[in-house]
Design an enzyme around this catalytic site. Structure first.
Site, PDB file in Angstrom:
ATOM      1  N   ASP A  18       0.816  -1.225   0.000  1.00 27.85           N
ATOM      2  CA  ASP A  18       0.000   0.000   0.000  1.00 27.85           C
ATOM      3  C   ASP A  18       0.845   1.268   0.000  1.00 27.85           C
ATOM      4  O   ASP A  18       0.461   2.289   0.563  1.00 27.85           O
ATOM      5  CB  ASP A  18      -0.967   0.021   1.207  1.00 27.85           C
ATOM      6  CG  ASP A  18      -1.754  -1.260   1.318  1.00 27.85           C
ATOM      7  OD1 ASP A  18      -2.267  -1.711   0.290  1.00 27.85           O
ATOM      8  OD2 ASP A  18      -1.839  -1.833   2.426  1.00 27.85           O
ATOM      9  N   LYS A  21       2.116   2.102  -5.210  1.00 25.76           N
ATOM     10  CA  LYS A  21       2.816   1.621  -6.415  1.00 25.76           C
ATOM     11  C   LYS A  21       1.990   1.843  -7.675  1.00 25.76           C
ATOM     12  O   LYS A  21       2.524   2.148  -8.721  1.00 25.76           O
ATOM     13  CB  LYS A  21       3.114   0.110  -6.286  1.00 25.76           C
ATOM     14  CG  LYS A  21       4.113  -0.216  -5.201  1.00 25.76           C
ATOM     15  CD  LYS A  21       4.374  -1.709  -5.127  1.00 25.76           C
ATOM     16  CE  LYS A  21       3.238  -2.529  -4.569  1.00 25.76           C
ATOM     17  NZ  LYS A  21       2.939  -2.347  -3.150  1.00 25.76           N
ATOM     18  N   GLY A  45      -4.042  -4.661  -4.365  1.00 24.11           N
ATOM     19  CA  GLY A  45      -5.050  -3.711  -4.831  1.00 24.11           C
ATOM     20  C   GLY A  45      -4.396  -2.384  -5.099  1.00 24.11           C
ATOM     21  O   GLY A  45      -3.632  -1.894  -4.282  1.00 24.11           O
ATOM     22  N   HIS A  46      -4.635  -1.852  -6.258  1.00 24.99           N
ATOM     23  CA  HIS A  46      -4.096  -0.536  -6.604  1.00 24.99           C
ATOM     24  C   HIS A  46      -5.268   0.381  -6.878  1.00 24.99           C
ATOM     25  O   HIS A  46      -6.170   0.008  -7.610  1.00 24.99           O
ATOM     26  CB  HIS A  46      -3.272  -0.594  -7.884  1.00 24.99           C
ATOM     27  CG  HIS A  46      -2.060  -1.442  -7.780  1.00 24.99           C
ATOM     28  ND1 HIS A  46      -1.162  -1.338  -6.759  1.00 24.99           N
ATOM     29  CD2 HIS A  46      -1.599  -2.400  -8.596  1.00 24.99           C
ATOM     30  CE1 HIS A  46      -0.190  -2.214  -6.943  1.00 24.99           C
ATOM     31  NE2 HIS A  46      -0.432  -2.869  -8.048  1.00 24.99           N
ATOM     32  N   GLN A 253       2.140  -6.250  -2.959  1.00 17.94           N
ATOM     33  CA  GLN A 253       2.448  -6.260  -1.520  1.00 17.94           C
ATOM     34  C   GLN A 253       3.731  -5.439  -1.272  1.00 17.94           C
ATOM     35  O   GLN A 253       3.978  -4.498  -1.991  1.00 17.94           O
ATOM     36  CB  GLN A 253       2.577  -7.685  -0.968  1.00 17.94           C
ATOM     37  CG  GLN A 253       1.249  -8.429  -0.878  1.00 17.94           C
ATOM     38  CD  GLN A 253       0.856  -9.102  -2.172  1.00 17.94           C
ATOM     39  OE1 GLN A 253       1.657  -9.776  -2.796  1.00 17.94           O
ATOM     40  NE2 GLN A 253      -0.372  -8.932  -2.580  1.00 17.94           N
TER      41      GLN A 253
HETATM   42  P1  IMP Z   1      -2.548 -12.918   2.269  1.00 17.32           P
HETATM   43  O1  IMP Z   1      -1.615 -12.383   1.233  1.00 17.32           O
HETATM   44  O2  IMP Z   1      -3.997 -12.712   1.931  1.00 17.32           O
HETATM   45  O3  IMP Z   1      -2.237 -14.332   2.644  1.00 17.32           O
HETATM   46  O4  IMP Z   1      -2.333 -12.062   3.622  1.00 17.32           O
HETATM   47  C1  IMP Z   1      -1.119 -12.121   4.364  1.00 17.32           C
HETATM   48  C2  IMP Z   1      -0.765 -10.750   4.917  1.00 17.32           C
HETATM   49  O5  IMP Z   1      -0.395  -9.884   3.853  1.00 17.32           O
HETATM   50  C3  IMP Z   1      -1.903 -10.041   5.646  1.00 17.32           C
HETATM   51  O6  IMP Z   1      -1.360  -9.280   6.715  1.00 17.32           O
HETATM   52  C4  IMP Z   1      -2.475  -9.103   4.595  1.00 17.32           C
HETATM   53  O7  IMP Z   1      -3.129  -7.991   5.166  1.00 17.32           O
HETATM   54  C5  IMP Z   1      -1.196  -8.705   3.875  1.00 17.32           C
HETATM   55  N1  IMP Z   1      -1.414  -8.294   2.491  1.00 17.32           N
HETATM   56  C6  IMP Z   1      -1.660  -9.087   1.432  1.00 17.32           C
HETATM   57  N2  IMP Z   1      -1.775  -8.369   0.311  1.00 17.32           N
HETATM   58  C7  IMP Z   1      -1.575  -7.090   0.653  1.00 17.32           C
HETATM   59  C8  IMP Z   1      -1.528  -5.854  -0.093  1.00 17.32           C
HETATM   60  O8  IMP Z   1      -1.676  -5.803  -1.319  1.00 17.32           O
HETATM   61  N3  IMP Z   1      -1.269  -4.731   0.639  1.00 17.32           N
HETATM   62  C9  IMP Z   1      -1.052  -4.767   1.964  1.00 17.32           C
HETATM   63  N4  IMP Z   1      -1.082  -5.885   2.706  1.00 17.32           N
HETATM   64  C10 IMP Z   1      -1.339  -7.039   2.041  1.00 17.32           C
END
Ligand code: IMP
Length: 463
Positions: A18, A21, A45-46, A253
């Site tokens: 977040d 990007k 998510g963008h 991420q």
């Molecule tokens: P997962 O990727 O859904 O397995 O989540 C694992 C961890 O990564 C959690 O703390 C999510 O909130 C975090 N996370 C996954 N994708 C994103 C993203 O795009 N932005 C911020 N945090 C993310």
């Protein structure tokens, strides 16, 4: 005579995701012919703002908003065909042409409804037992990567052969049903858990068991729309390189969510670092010419896990509340509030190291406007010892006490500033101190969500 080979830039988040990007990738596509996703899935998510219109993308690279730019989903991405098609339909409604410009690798492991079911059932079980939740996005990302590494995944290429797909699906569902039974998944209310838009998981999971026929039918329906976009992405990228195209590799991420280098186990299930741009798309690492680290002017995190510089961000009147509200810190994917805190330069130093950052882009500088003083974390006390680099893994990071330097804030607005020397002096000093501590030069600064509100110091494609 052959064309001059293209230059290729990798964009990664240097914190917990977040960082903004999407805007930068979109902005950099001015000089790119293609944008590539190489890891993660629709957990990302963008949010893009173009001509005042907000658009959220989860799987499709943000480059899709630029006419003529090709978009690639590399083998390192775990793919929900349903989510991808949903996103394509949304873009088509906004009159963005997608299908002729998007290429999906046949090597992508598929995310199917039972991946999301297991992801959710595990988090529910953790909550019930009082164990610390990861705080996943509930999209099935972890289980899908587990299948890949365990060599039982269904991949996009299996969709080309319905018989093969059905045989493997049957085996996989038997495995998932056993897992779900162990977690007492029959007690989960699936009607509350979304799978696709307007479609709850209860259409696929009845009680604690996955319905083979419902999953098979939907996957094969999706295949009809997906397969025309499926390609040998590795080959297309290598050809684009030889033809002189500039490619942008868009990380999802952030580095501290990387499965190896992040705050393990509070991480996602893929490698988010720049090195994975090569493995996750099928190009050689020597093709990557520059790594841009996107860094928010403060820190945020969604989900569980340690966050040394976290502030109270829920109480009105506090700095944390200012960051949360002025920065509109809510997740694009899940809508959850993001935790907020001071800038952590010792964390950035670790990110610089594991990514080999060439330059930084500082985003959301304008959110700091109006703060009297800023605290910059430059190291930690860990078990009484002073350290200047974020340690590896959650257990040690939990015990880190941040060491701060206090810097003056600024009262003038930085919104929309497009030249570094037009920034308030205190903002310039703050940015210079970040460069110094992290040991990486700042090459770009973003001063609002608008794509034109960007300070360019060094163009990554020319560096
Ligand atoms: P997962 O990727 O859904 O397995 O989540 C694992 C961890 O990564 C959690 O703390 C999510 O909130 C975090 N996370 C996954 N994708 C994103 C993203 O795009 N932005 C911020 N945090 C993310």
């Amino acid at each position: 005579m052959s064309a001059i080979p293209g230059r290729h830039v990798v964009v990664v988040g240097t914190q917990w995701g977040d960082e903004g990007k999407g805007k930068l990738v979109d902005w950099l596509t001015e000089t790119a012919t293609g944008v590539v996703r190489f890891q993660g899935g629709h957990n990302a998510g963008h949010t893009l703002v173009i001509n005042g219109v907000k658009t959220a993308l989860h799987l499709i690279p943000s480059g899709i908003m630029r006419d003529g730019v090709r978009c690639y989903i590399g083998n390192g991405v775990v793919l929900s065909a349903g989510k991808l098609l949903e996103e394509i339909t949304g873009l088509e409604k906004a009159r963005v042409e997608v299908r002729s410009r998007l290429r999906v690798s046949e090597g992508c492991p598929l995310i199917l409804p039972f991946h999301a079911a297991l992801d959710v059932a595990r988090e529910v079980a953790k909550e019930k037992s009082g164990a610390a939740k990861i705080g996943t996005t509930g999209r099935g990302i972890g289980p899908a990567y587990e299948d890949k590494v365990a060599r039982r995944a269904l991949r996009v290429q299996d969709l080309k052969h319905p018989d093969r797909f059905e045989r493997k699906l049957r085996e996989l569902i038997a495995y998932y049903n056993a897992q779900l039974a162990m977690l007492h998944a029959d007690q989960v209310d699936w009607s509350q858990v979304a799978w696709l838009k307007d479609q709850p998981l209860s259409a696929f999971v009845r009680g604690g068991s996955v319905d083979f026929e419902a999953v098979r039918q939907q996957a094969l329906d999706h295949a009809k729309a997906l397969l025309p976009m499926v390609a040998d992405v590795s080959r297309e990228l290598n050809e684009a390189h030889k033809a002189g195209g500039n490619l942008l590799f868009e990380g999802a991420q952030g580095t501290l969510l990387d499965i190896d280098h992040g705050t393990y186990p509070f991480v996602t299930s893929s490698n988010c670092v720049a090195g994975n741009a090569a493995a996750g798309s099928g190009v050689g690492p020597q093709l990557l010419s520059y790594v841009l680290g996107i860094t928010k002017a403060y820190c945020t995190r969604v989900g569980g896990g340690p966050f040394p510089t976290e502030l109270d961000w829920e109480t009105p009147g506090t700095v944390g509340y200012h960051l949360s509200t002025v920065g509109a810190e809510r997740g694009t994917t899940t809508g959850r509030a993001r935790r907020c805190g001071w800038f952590d330069a010792a964390l950035l130093k670790r990110s610089a190291q594991v990514n080999g950052l060439s330059g930084l882009c500082i985003t959301k500088l304008d959110v700091l406007d109006g703060l009297k003083e800023l605290q910059l974390c430059v190291g930690y006390l860990l078990d009484g010892e002073r350290i200047d680099l974020l340690p590896l893994g959650a257990d040690d990071i939990e015990r880190c006490q941040p060491i701060y330097e206090t810097l003056p804030g600024w009262s003038d607005s930085t919104v929309g500033v497009t030249r570094f020397d037009r920034l308030p002096q205190a903002a310039q000093s703050y940015l210079h101190r970040i460069e110094e501590v992290a040991g990486v030069p700042i090459h770009l600064v973003s001063t609002s969500p608008d794509r034109d509100h960007t300070i360019l110091i060094q163009d990554p494609f020319q560096a």
